[in-house]
Scaffold this motif. Structure first.
Motif, short mmCIF file in Angstrom:
data_model
loop_
_atom_site.label_atom_id
_atom_site.label_comp_id
_atom_site.label_asym_id
_atom_site.label_seq_id
_atom_site.Cartn_x
_atom_site.Cartn_y
_atom_site.Cartn_z
N ALA A 96 0.75 -1.13 0.02
CA ALA A 96 0.10 0.21 -0.01
C ALA A 96 0.91 1.27 0.07
O ALA A 96 2.02 1.18 0.51
N ARG A 97 0.12 2.43 -0.49
CA ARG A 97 1.15 3.64 -0.44
C ARG A 97 0.55 4.22 0.78
O ARG A 97 -0.59 4.08 1.29
N ALA A 98 1.34 5.28 1.33
CA ALA A 98 1.02 6.18 2.43
C ALA A 98 -0.11 6.90 2.52
O ALA A 98 -0.92 6.77 3.38
N THR A 99 -0.45 7.26 1.06
CA THR A 99 -1.74 8.14 0.99
C THR A 99 -3.01 7.16 1.03
O THR A 99 -4.19 7.67 1.23
N ASP A 100 -2.78 5.71 1.01
CA ASP A 100 -3.82 4.88 1.01
C ASP A 100 -4.21 4.33 2.57
O ASP A 100 -4.85 3.46 2.74
N VAL A 101 -3.52 4.79 3.61
CA VAL A 101 -3.43 4.26 4.99
C VAL A 101 -3.90 5.08 5.73
O VAL A 101 -3.31 6.21 5.75
N GLU A 102 -4.98 4.94 6.67
CA GLU A 102 -5.48 5.76 7.58
C GLU A 102 -5.07 5.35 9.06
O GLU A 102 -5.69 3.99 9.47
N LEU A 103 -4.33 6.14 9.75
CA LEU A 103 -4.03 5.70 11.02
C LEU A 103 -5.26 6.04 11.95
O LEU A 103 -5.72 6.70 11.92
N LEU A 104 -5.80 4.81 12.70
CA LEU A 104 -7.09 5.04 13.68
C LEU A 104 -6.71 5.29 14.98
O LEU A 104 -7.31 6.05 15.52
N GLY A 105 -5.79 5.04 15.48
CA GLY A 105 -5.21 5.64 17.04
C GLY A 105 -4.25 4.56 17.49
O GLY A 105 -3.73 3.49 16.97
N THR A 106 -3.89 4.70 18.87
CA THR A 106 -2.87 4.23 19.29
C THR A 106 -3.56 3.19 20.60
O THR A 106 -4.13 4.00 21.26
N LEU A 107 -3.18 2.00 20.78
CA LEU A 107 -3.62 1.19 21.78
C LEU A 107 -2.46 0.75 22.77
O LEU A 107 -1.37 0.57 22.29
N VAL A 108 -2.86 0.80 24.00
CA VAL A 108 -1.97 0.56 25.13
C VAL A 108 -2.72 -0.59 26.07
O VAL A 108 -3.46 -0.22 26.62
N ASP A 109 -2.19 -1.55 26.09
CA ASP A 109 -2.59 -2.85 27.00
C ASP A 109 -1.47 -3.59 27.68
O ASP A 109 -0.25 -3.42 27.28
N HIS A 110 -2.09 -4.29 28.40
CA HIS A 110 -1.06 -4.90 29.45
C HIS A 110 -1.51 -6.56 29.48
O HIS A 110 -2.55 -6.62 30.05
#
Length: 100
Positions: free
Chosen positions: A12-26
């Motif tokens: 995929a190209r950078a323009t085709d990727v949508e970052l949704l968010g950051t997840l922190v778990d333990h």
């Protein structure tokens, strides 16, 4: 995009990727930080990669997800889509844009 190609065989190209968010778990004594992404356009078909741990691929509608999803995947999906009925351990998800 590098991880996408290495772990799935998809490109995929950078323009085709949508970052949704950051997840922190333990989980089991391990603190994990993951970033969820949605790929809008890609080339190729997902496949098992020799050095990776994913052994099976399946495409499922969001309302028909199977039980036993990878915990991080389940947590990111429900952080992104609050209406999805997926059971998983608690986690902190910081969306980059408001959840749907």
């Amino acid at each position: 995009m590098r991880d996408l190609a290495e772990e799935t065989g998809l490109v995929a190209r950078a323009t085709d990727v949508e970052l949704l968010g950051t997840l922190v778990d333990h989980v089991e004594g391990v603190l994990r930080v993951s970033v969820g992404a949605r790929v809008h356009t890609r080339q190729g078909q997902p496949g098992t990669q020799l050095e990776e741990s994913v052994v099976e691929w399946a495409r499922c509608p969001l309302d028909q997800l199977p039980d036993g999803l990878f915990v991080c995947s389940a947590q990111i999906l429900t952080g992104w889509r609050l209406d999805l009925p997926i059971d998983h351990p608690p986690a902190h998800f910081m969306a980059f844009t408001p959840a749907l």
